[in-house]
Design an enzyme around this catalytic site. Sequence first.
Site, mmCIF file in Angstrom:
data_model
loop_
_atom_site.group_PDB
_atom_site.id
_atom_site.type_symbol
_atom_site.label_atom_id
_atom_site.label_comp_id
_atom_site.label_asym_id
_atom_site.label_seq_id
_atom_site.Cartn_x
_atom_site.Cartn_y
_atom_site.Cartn_z
ATOM 1 N N MET A 1 11.399 139.529 68.206
ATOM 2 C CA MET A 1 10.122 138.964 68.657
ATOM 3 C C MET A 1 9.357 138.249 67.538
ATOM 4 O O MET A 1 8.143 138.327 67.465
ATOM 5 C CB MET A 1 9.237 140.080 69.252
ATOM 6 C CG MET A 1 9.869 140.776 70.424
ATOM 7 S SD MET A 1 10.330 139.606 71.734
ATOM 8 C CE MET A 1 11.055 140.713 72.935
ATOM 9 N N ILE B 1 9.261 134.463 65.160
ATOM 10 C CA ILE B 1 9.792 133.110 64.965
ATOM 11 C C ILE B 1 10.584 133.098 63.669
ATOM 12 O O ILE B 1 10.130 133.647 62.652
ATOM 13 C CB ILE B 1 8.632 132.095 64.925
ATOM 14 C CG1 ILE B 1 8.001 131.984 66.315
ATOM 15 C CG2 ILE B 1 9.114 130.732 64.425
ATOM 16 C CD1 ILE B 1 6.733 131.166 66.366
ATOM 17 N N HIS C 1 17.209 134.930 75.893
ATOM 18 C CA HIS C 1 15.853 134.698 76.408
ATOM 19 C C HIS C 1 15.851 134.975 77.910
ATOM 20 O O HIS C 1 16.767 134.547 78.622
ATOM 21 C CB HIS C 1 15.445 133.248 76.121
ATOM 22 C CG HIS C 1 14.045 132.949 76.550
ATOM 23 N ND1 HIS C 1 12.944 133.378 75.836
ATOM 24 C CD2 HIS C 1 13.555 132.273 77.627
ATOM 25 C CE1 HIS C 1 11.839 132.968 76.451
ATOM 26 N NE2 HIS C 1 12.175 132.307 77.537
ATOM 27 N N ASP D 1 13.094 125.365 66.661
ATOM 28 C CA ASP D 1 12.174 125.070 67.753
ATOM 29 C C ASP D 1 12.291 126.283 68.672
ATOM 30 O O ASP D 1 13.407 126.748 68.918
ATOM 31 C CB ASP D 1 12.652 123.786 68.462
ATOM 32 C CG ASP D 1 11.592 123.225 69.395
ATOM 33 O OD1 ASP D 1 10.481 123.778 69.427
ATOM 34 O OD2 ASP D 1 11.898 122.236 70.091
ATOM 35 N N VAL D 2 11.175 126.779 69.192
ATOM 36 C CA VAL D 2 11.207 128.044 69.931
ATOM 37 C C VAL D 2 12.008 127.912 71.235
ATOM 38 O O VAL D 2 11.762 127.001 72.032
ATOM 39 C CB VAL D 2 9.768 128.528 70.240
ATOM 40 C CG1 VAL D 2 9.791 129.775 71.111
ATOM 41 C CG2 VAL D 2 9.032 128.808 68.940
ATOM 42 N N ASP D 3 12.956 128.839 71.422
ATOM 43 C CA ASP D 3 13.761 128.910 72.647
ATOM 44 C C ASP D 3 14.403 127.578 73.010
ATOM 45 O O ASP D 3 14.410 127.150 74.175
ATOM 46 C CB ASP D 3 12.918 129.465 73.821
ATOM 47 C CG ASP D 3 12.430 130.876 73.536
ATOM 48 O OD1 ASP D 3 13.181 131.629 72.901
ATOM 49 O OD2 ASP D 3 11.309 131.208 73.923
ATOM 50 N N GLU E 1 21.472 140.347 81.545
ATOM 51 C CA GLU E 1 21.507 140.132 80.092
ATOM 52 C C GLU E 1 22.612 140.968 79.449
ATOM 53 O O GLU E 1 23.315 140.499 78.553
ATOM 54 C CB GLU E 1 20.166 140.509 79.458
ATOM 55 C CG GLU E 1 19.059 139.532 79.749
ATOM 56 C CD GLU E 1 17.790 139.822 78.958
ATOM 57 O OE1 GLU E 1 17.020 138.892 78.753
ATOM 58 O OE2 GLU E 1 17.567 140.976 78.561
HETATM 59 C C1 GRF Z 1 15.234 140.912 76.409
HETATM 60 O O1 GRF Z 1 14.741 140.808 77.689
HETATM 61 C C2 GRF Z 1 15.459 139.556 75.803
HETATM 62 O O2 GRF Z 1 15.698 138.578 76.741
HETATM 63 C C3 GRF Z 1 14.144 139.271 75.109
HETATM 64 O O3 GRF Z 1 13.730 140.511 74.633
HETATM 65 C C4 GRF Z 1 14.211 141.550 75.471
HETATM 66 C C5 GRF Z 1 14.818 142.601 74.592
HETATM 67 O O4 GRF Z 1 15.112 143.771 75.294
HETATM 68 N N1 GRF Z 1 14.327 138.276 74.095
HETATM 69 P P1 GRF Z 1 15.926 144.942 74.572
HETATM 70 O O5 GRF Z 1 15.154 145.310 73.313
HETATM 71 O O6 GRF Z 1 17.297 144.445 74.259
HETATM 72 O O7 GRF Z 1 15.927 146.072 75.550
#
Ligand code: GRF
Length: 219
Positions: free
Chosen positions: A112, A114, A131, A165-167, A196
């Site tokens: 979390m 940059i 993301h 550049d972000v995301d 994910e």
């Molecule tokens: C995920 O949803 C990811 O997309 C975002 O941060 C979250 C991390 O979740 N970038 P975790 O810590 O892996 O449970």
Amino acid sequence: MDSECYPALIVPAIGTWPRFDSPLRLGVMASGTGTNFEALQSAIACGDLDAQIRVLVVNKAGCGARDRAERLGIQCELRDHRLFASREEMDHDLVRTFQNEGVEAVVMAGWMRIVTPVLIDAFPGRLLNIHPSLLPSFKGMDAIGQCLSSGVTVTGCTVHEVLNDVDAGPIVAQAAVPILSDDTRDRLSRRIQVQEHRLLPWATALAGQRWRTAAATQG
Ligand code: GRF
């Protein structure tokens, strides 16, 4: 249909997992609960993802990812961002940490912060991020809140290479998740996370094929 179990609309076709001359040497970065980090390690442990996590770096002492690393027996380094004078200084430290561990590519699994060109340029094309949206929609913070208030009916998650550049950056793989009429932020987040956890190991394997092919071509 139970909305918690609703299948992804589109999933990447997970075919045969690639094998490499030697396992991919990964560094992982996490700030949160670490479920994506654990998904990577589970895919390695069950023999799908031909890789080894050399080190996990976290920036919060109390984050769940750190507890998971301890339980899984993976080296974990804490780098508290508040103790660095600048983002660049922190990224220099991260580069040294990864290079000392022989890491060839880095996965930002819920990082979390940059990152700067110091880190990006040290791993060109070999720094991945996950993301919780179908990029290029809903970049930045609170992607799930943004998508719920936008009225779209499909969202998902994206693994991409990191650019300055972000995301943004070339997309490696995506999975789509429907938004249901009775969705709450928590329920939608949970369904996205299910995808994910499938997507990140597979995308890492796909990117790994490219990294290894490029390395072989360069001699
Ligand atoms: C995920 O949803 C990811 O997309 C975002 O941060 C979250 C991390 O979740 N970038 P975790 O810590 O892996 O449970």
